[in-house]
Write a protein that holds these residues in place. Structure first.
Motif, PDB file in Angstrom:
ATOM      1  N   LEU A 240     -30.476   3.598  -5.552  1.00 41.00           N
ATOM      2  CA  LEU A 240     -29.018   3.373  -5.792  1.00 41.00           C
ATOM      3  C   LEU A 240     -28.016   4.060  -4.740  1.00 41.00           C
ATOM      4  O   LEU A 240     -27.172   3.281  -4.576  1.00 41.00           O
ATOM      5  CB  LEU A 240     -28.922   4.068  -7.098  1.00 41.00           C
ATOM      6  N   VAL A 241     -28.371   5.195  -4.297  1.00 41.19           N
ATOM      7  CA  VAL A 241     -27.510   5.897  -3.490  1.00 41.19           C
ATOM      8  C   VAL A 241     -28.165   6.574  -2.348  1.00 41.19           C
ATOM      9  O   VAL A 241     -29.501   6.318  -2.390  1.00 41.19           O
ATOM     10  CB  VAL A 241     -26.607   6.860  -3.925  1.00 41.19           C
ATOM     11  N   THR A 242     -27.732   6.938  -1.163  1.00 42.73           N
ATOM     12  CA  THR A 242     -28.319   7.433  -0.129  1.00 42.73           C
ATOM     13  C   THR A 242     -27.539   8.536   0.620  1.00 42.73           C
ATOM     14  O   THR A 242     -26.511   8.769   0.120  1.00 42.73           O
ATOM     15  CB  THR A 242     -28.772   6.236   0.988  1.00 42.73           C
TER      16      THR A 242
ATOM     17  N   PRO B 283     -27.435  11.759  15.846  1.00 39.86           N
ATOM     18  CA  PRO B 283     -27.427  11.406  14.740  1.00 39.86           C
ATOM     19  C   PRO B 283     -28.194  12.308  13.818  1.00 39.86           C
ATOM     20  O   PRO B 283     -29.497  12.701  13.937  1.00 39.86           O
ATOM     21  CB  PRO B 283     -27.807   9.875  14.581  1.00 39.86           C
ATOM     22  N   THR B 284     -27.818  12.833  12.617  1.00 41.40           N
ATOM     23  CA  THR B 284     -28.339  13.868  11.754  1.00 41.40           C
ATOM     24  C   THR B 284     -27.810  13.286  10.147  1.00 41.40           C
ATOM     25  O   THR B 284     -26.690  12.828  10.247  1.00 41.40           O
ATOM     26  CB  THR B 284     -27.904  15.156  11.994  1.00 41.40           C
ATOM     27  N   ALA B 285     -28.777  13.406   9.521  1.00 46.15           N
ATOM     28  CA  ALA B 285     -28.412  13.230   7.967  1.00 46.15           C
ATOM     29  C   ALA B 285     -27.586  14.249   7.393  1.00 46.15           C
ATOM     30  O   ALA B 285     -27.753  15.381   7.740  1.00 46.15           O
ATOM     31  CB  ALA B 285     -29.767  13.135   7.350  1.00 46.15           C
ATOM     32  N   LYS B 286     -26.578  13.686   6.676  1.00 44.06           N
ATOM     33  CA  LYS B 286     -25.618  14.738   5.916  1.00 44.06           C
ATOM     34  C   LYS B 286     -26.014  14.760   4.404  1.00 44.06           C
ATOM     35  O   LYS B 286     -25.430  13.789   3.752  1.00 44.06           O
ATOM     36  CB  LYS B 286     -24.323  14.298   6.264  1.00 44.06           C
ATOM     37  N   THR B 287     -26.902  15.287   4.075  1.00 44.65           N
ATOM     38  CA  THR B 287     -27.584  15.246   2.796  1.00 44.65           C
ATOM     39  C   THR B 287     -26.738  15.748   1.659  1.00 44.65           C
ATOM     40  O   THR B 287     -26.963  15.719   0.626  1.00 44.65           O
ATOM     41  CB  THR B 287     -29.015  15.938   2.705  1.00 44.65           C
ATOM     42  N   ASP B 288     -25.649  16.587   2.139  1.00 44.91           N
ATOM     43  CA  ASP B 288     -24.801  17.117   0.788  1.00 44.91           C
ATOM     44  C   ASP B 288     -23.502  15.952   0.740  1.00 44.91           C
ATOM     45  O   ASP B 288     -22.850  16.296  -0.141  1.00 44.91           O
ATOM     46  CB  ASP B 288     -23.994  18.400   1.081  1.00 44.91           C
ATOM     47  N   LYS B 289     -23.726  14.876   1.161  1.00 43.07           N
ATOM     48  CA  LYS B 289     -22.639  13.923   1.043  1.00 43.07           C
ATOM     49  C   LYS B 289     -23.391  12.735   0.752  1.00 43.07           C
ATOM     50  O   LYS B 289     -24.116  12.187   1.490  1.00 43.07           O
ATOM     51  CB  LYS B 289     -21.729  13.640   2.216  1.00 43.07           C
ATOM     52  N   ILE B 290     -23.425  12.104  -0.527  1.00 42.42           N
ATOM     53  CA  ILE B 290     -23.970  10.876  -1.008  1.00 42.42           C
ATOM     54  C   ILE B 290     -23.160   9.647  -0.902  1.00 42.42           C
ATOM     55  O   ILE B 290     -21.934   9.831  -1.276  1.00 42.42           O
ATOM     56  CB  ILE B 290     -24.302  11.197  -2.562  1.00 42.42           C
ATOM     57  N   VAL B 291     -23.503   8.637  -0.447  1.00 39.39           N
ATOM     58  CA  VAL B 291     -23.009   7.398  -0.203  1.00 39.39           C
ATOM     59  C   VAL B 291     -23.619   6.260  -0.897  1.00 39.39           C
ATOM     60  O   VAL B 291     -24.768   6.199  -1.281  1.00 39.39           O
ATOM     61  CB  VAL B 291     -22.642   7.256   1.332  1.00 39.39           C
ATOM     62  N   PRO B 292     -22.974   5.200  -0.943  1.00 38.91           N
ATOM     63  CA  PRO B 292     -23.455   3.847  -1.526  1.00 38.91           C
ATOM     64  C   PRO B 292     -24.686   3.291  -1.009  1.00 38.91           C
ATOM     65  O   PRO B 292     -24.923   3.488   0.223  1.00 38.91           O
ATOM     66  CB  PRO B 292     -22.407   2.975  -1.471  1.00 38.91           C
TER      67      PRO B 292
ATOM     68  N   GLN C 125     -28.300  14.481  -5.506  1.00 41.16           N
ATOM     69  CA  GLN C 125     -28.909  14.765  -4.350  1.00 41.16           C
ATOM     70  C   GLN C 125     -30.326  14.219  -4.722  1.00 41.16           C
ATOM     71  O   GLN C 125     -30.951  13.952  -3.630  1.00 41.16           O
ATOM     72  CB  GLN C 125     -29.010  16.043  -4.080  1.00 41.16           C
ATOM     73  N   ILE C 126     -30.962  14.047  -5.784  1.00 50.15           N
ATOM     74  CA  ILE C 126     -32.350  13.742  -5.971  1.00 50.15           C
ATOM     75  C   ILE C 126     -32.395  12.301  -6.002  1.00 50.15           C
ATOM     76  O   ILE C 126     -33.526  11.744  -5.215  1.00 50.15           O
ATOM     77  CB  ILE C 126     -32.871  14.317  -7.157  1.00 50.15           C
ATOM     78  N   LEU C 127     -31.411  11.520  -6.441  1.00 53.18           N
ATOM     79  CA  LEU C 127     -31.485  10.041  -6.326  1.00 53.18           C
ATOM     80  C   LEU C 127     -31.819   9.223  -5.054  1.00 53.18           C
ATOM     81  O   LEU C 127     -32.372   8.323  -5.028  1.00 53.18           O
ATOM     82  CB  LEU C 127     -30.219   9.448  -6.977  1.00 53.18           C
ATOM     83  N   PRO C 128     -31.202   9.678  -3.974  1.00 50.76           N
ATOM     84  CA  PRO C 128     -31.783   9.286  -2.754  1.00 50.76           C
ATOM     85  C   PRO C 128     -33.159   9.008  -2.300  1.00 50.76           C
ATOM     86  O   PRO C 128     -33.368   8.687  -1.190  1.00 50.76           O
ATOM     87  CB  PRO C 128     -30.643   9.775  -1.481  1.00 50.76           C
ATOM     88  N   MET C 129     -33.837  10.032  -2.851  1.00 48.96           N
ATOM     89  CA  MET C 129     -35.250  10.004  -2.554  1.00 48.96           C
ATOM     90  C   MET C 129     -35.968   8.830  -2.601  1.00 48.96           C
ATOM     91  O   MET C 129     -35.804   8.052  -3.548  1.00 48.96           O
ATOM     92  CB  MET C 129     -35.885  11.153  -3.294  1.00 48.96           C
ATOM     93  N   TYR C 130     -37.016   8.402  -1.737  1.00 55.33           N
ATOM     94  CA  TYR C 130     -37.569   7.304  -1.779  1.00 55.33           C
ATOM     95  C   TYR C 130     -38.487   7.147  -3.114  1.00 55.33           C
ATOM     96  O   TYR C 130     -38.821   6.014  -3.643  1.00 55.33           O
ATOM     97  CB  TYR C 130     -38.986   7.401  -0.598  1.00 55.33           C
ATOM     98  N   SER C 131     -38.680   8.505  -3.899  1.00 56.18           N
ATOM     99  CA  SER C 131     -39.443   8.185  -5.038  1.00 56.18           C
ATOM    100  C   SER C 131     -38.593   7.626  -5.903  1.00 56.18           C
ATOM    101  O   SER C 131     -39.203   6.743  -7.132  1.00 56.18           O
ATOM    102  CB  SER C 131     -39.599   9.626  -5.621  1.00 56.18           C
ATOM    103  N   PHE C 132     -37.117   7.352  -6.005  1.00 55.74           N
ATOM    104  CA  PHE C 132     -36.330   6.663  -6.863  1.00 55.74           C
ATOM    105  C   PHE C 132     -36.098   5.316  -6.231  1.00 55.74           C
ATOM    106  O   PHE C 132     -34.837   4.817  -6.515  1.00 55.74           O
ATOM    107  CB  PHE C 132     -35.171   7.493  -6.982  1.00 55.74           C
ATOM    108  N   SER C 133     -36.968   4.677  -5.687  1.00 56.04           N
ATOM    109  CA  SER C 133     -36.817   3.350  -5.339  1.00 56.04           C
ATOM    110  C   SER C 133     -36.854   2.175  -6.404  1.00 56.04           C
ATOM    111  O   SER C 133     -37.373   2.548  -7.558  1.00 56.04           O
ATOM    112  CB  SER C 133     -37.938   2.951  -4.199  1.00 56.04           C
ATOM    113  N   ILE C 134     -35.934   1.310  -6.286  1.00 63.31           N
ATOM    114  CA  ILE C 134     -35.777   0.213  -7.321  1.00 63.31           C
ATOM    115  C   ILE C 134     -36.816  -0.713  -6.913  1.00 63.31           C
ATOM    116  O   ILE C 134     -36.796  -1.491  -6.022  1.00 63.31           O
ATOM    117  CB  ILE C 134     -34.391  -0.232  -7.277  1.00 63.31           C
ATOM    118  N   ILE C 135     -37.815  -0.974  -8.215  1.00 70.88           N
ATOM    119  CA  ILE C 135     -38.899  -1.761  -7.607  1.00 70.88           C
ATOM    120  C   ILE C 135     -38.881  -3.006  -8.499  1.00 70.88           C
ATOM    121  O   ILE C 135     -38.270  -2.910  -9.748  1.00 70.88           O
ATOM    122  CB  ILE C 135     -40.093  -0.860  -8.161  1.00 70.88           C
ATOM    123  N   ASN C 136     -39.271  -4.007  -8.048  1.00 64.70           N
ATOM    124  CA  ASN C 136     -39.326  -5.303  -8.799  1.00 64.70           C
ATOM    125  C   ASN C 136     -40.644  -5.167  -9.890  1.00 64.70           C
ATOM    126  O   ASN C 136     -41.665  -5.599  -9.529  1.00 64.70           O
ATOM    127  CB  ASN C 136     -39.705  -6.810  -7.849  1.00 64.70           C
TER     128      ASN C 136
END
Length: 525
Positions: A72-74, A84-93, A175-186
């Motif tokens: 949903l978000v990343t 380039p570095t991840a900025k994990t404390d900022k959640i984007v679409p 912060q947990i939603l961007p994890m691969y575990s929360f992938s949207i699956i068919n």
């Protein structure tokens, strides 16, 4: 402690997320300058265990899931020291183009992008999000993250709108939603093909790549998803080779037969960096290594003994002689790159006189003997153990090293009965709440040291529902100070993440989870 304004997402504010930052899949350099290659060959040490996003739990499997699925978000990206570095404390679409939180921070409403399709061409809508979250909730692995996020209910309001209600305000949720575990699956596709077993070996996502070949013993192939909703990745194909021997990965890279190699041994980094056509990307990470002592077993049930061990660790030798400078000092149970880190209460240095004095105060003036369990698979662990054993001998402490195969070691740790050990940990969610909750609270599933402190538990619980970031970090700081003083672990070091590339590979972004996002890469080589 650097935090962005967006990190206060748990506060009940309206987020028009489309304006918060770029889609993280808009990362790779564009193709078409006449010199760029459209393929990349990557060398990994092993081939992964499952393609099921909710069950994946190793770097290779996680990498394929990230390539083939969206969430949903990343996490946002930034640039640090020109890289380039991840900025994990900022959640984007990502799949959700915007979202808003209710005034009480217990309900989030997500608006999905229009026109997104899964890799088989079927449309993705809110029902797929609901089914995916239900799948995650029932999984054997990711379900604990579902609980940590505090999710109560997930429902489709209309085809483009999903509402997620929480049991209580929870700053970890976004912060947990961007994890691969929360992938949207068919999920409909998965059910039609026979269920979760099919998903172990196939992908059913909407991501920028499709996995077209996967033999965990030899290689895997990812082809670009040309119907992807986001920016087209620069690389058309990713060939992933699975090469167990680190020396072979290094050799193939120097010959130019692979473009990118992971898990390069620290001892090879310096010589490899001098090879023509090779570049080394070595950066600090939140991956930590520690010497765990079972706080429920004598003599480590005495904090003075644990403190004495901490004073006997040859910290400088571990970083210089073992890690060849590819690591940095660890001064808290939380990594120094984690927002909310505090080294309050940390006083340890290599001081054998201080260690002896503490042993005497603890009632062990002549030392003692104990069992240390060493898991296989990591050369630095065994080198560290030998150095620590030698230093402990100087204060009369005999450390009996018992070696175990990796799988056996992990099983032994899970019993929480191992007297002492070395292990490493990476918190994919770069937040003290996630890290401490798993490792050092009384109910932490990975609290293998059996550290139990009621005040730490209280501070962690209070912080978990605190919406003010400054107050929350103060609570986590107090918890770290107690832990540093009580010394359930002796802190060894924080790893650098090292990626070796052929010149021309561009776009690599460092994430706390250590996963490479192929869609961000290009190959000018």
């Amino acid at each position: 402690m650097k935090r962005s304004a967006t990190a206060a997402a748990a506060v009940a504010l309206v987020f028009v997320a489309a304006g918060c930052g770029a889609n993280a899949n808009q990362g790779g350099s564009s193709q078409g300058d006449g010199t760029a290659k459209d393929t990349l060959v990557a060398a990994y040490s092993e081939g992964g265990k499952t393609l099921n996003p909710a069950e994946a739990n190793d770097v290779t499997s996680d990498t394929f899931v990230v390539a083939a699925y969206d969430q949903l978000v990343t996490y946002d990206r930034t640039t640090t020291d020109g890289k380039p570095t991840a900025k994990t404390d900022k959640i984007v679409p990502m799949l959700a183009e915007s979202w808003k939180a209710s005034d009480d921070a217990k309900s989030y409403t997500f608006t999905l992008r229009q026109g997104i399709k899964f890799e088989d061409g079927s449309p993705l809508d809110s029902d797929d999000v609901v089914k995916s979250f239900d799948f995650i909730k029932k999984s054997s692995s990711a379900s604990f993250l579902y609980g940590m996020a505090g999710i109560d209910t997930v429902k489709a309001i209309d085809p483009q709108t999903v509402q997620i209600d929480l049991k209580a305000p929870n700053h970890l949720f976004l912060q947990i939603l961007p994890m691969y575990s929360f992938s949207i699956i068919n999920i409909d596709k998965v059910n039609a093909e026979g269920g979760a077993k099919w998903l172990d070996t196939h992908t059913a996502g909407s991501g920028p790549y499709r996995l077209t070949k996967w033999d965990p013993a030899t290689e895997a192939v990812l082809d670009r998803n040309d119907t992807y909703w986001g920016e087209k990745p620069a690389l058309r194909k990713i060939n992933t080779k699975f090469i167990g021997e680190a020396s072979n990965r290094v050799q193939l890279l120097t010959k130019g037969e692979v473009d990118l190699a992971l898990e390069v041994p620290a001892k090879d980094v310096d010589s490899l960096s001098k090879q023509s056509g090779v570049t080394i990307d070595s950066r600090a990470s939140n991956k930590v290594l520690f010497f765990g002592m079972n706080n429920a077993v004598k003599p480590f049930d005495n904090p003075k003994v644990r403190q004495a061990i901490s004073y006997a660790i040859p910290y400088d030798k571990l970083i210089s002689d073992v890690m060849k400078g590819q690591a940095s000092p660890m001064r808290s149970s939380v990594a120094s790159s984690t927002p909310g880190f505090s080294d309050a209460g940390y006083v340890y240095s290599h001081d054998l006189d201080k260690a002896k004095a503490l042993l005497a105060e603890a009632g062990y003036p002549d030392g003692f003997s104990f069992d240390f369990t060493l898991g296989s698979g990591f050369d630095d662990w065994s080198d560290d153990a030998v150095l620590i054993q030698a230093e402990l001998a100087k204060i009369g402490v005999k450390m009996n090293i018992n070696k175990m195969a990796r799988a056996q070691f992990l099983e032994a740790l899970a019993t929480k009965k191992v007297q002492s050990y070395i292990t490493r940990w990476t918190s994919f969610v770069n937040d003290p709440g996630y890290h401490l909750g798993l490792l050092l609270t009384s109910d932490g599933t990975s609290n293998y040291a059996n550290f139990h402190n009621p005040e730490v538990d209280r501070l962690w619980k209070q912080a978990s529902t605190e919406t003010d970031q400054n107050v929350r970090n103060d609570l986590y700081g107090k918890a770290q100070e107690i832990i540093n003083t009580q010394a359930p672990w002796a802190y060894l070091y924080e790893y650098n993440i090292v990626v070796a590339e052929r010149e021309g590979v561009q776009g690599y972004t460092s994430y706390p989870d250590g996963i490479i996002r192929f869609f961000q890469l290009s190959n000018k080589g």
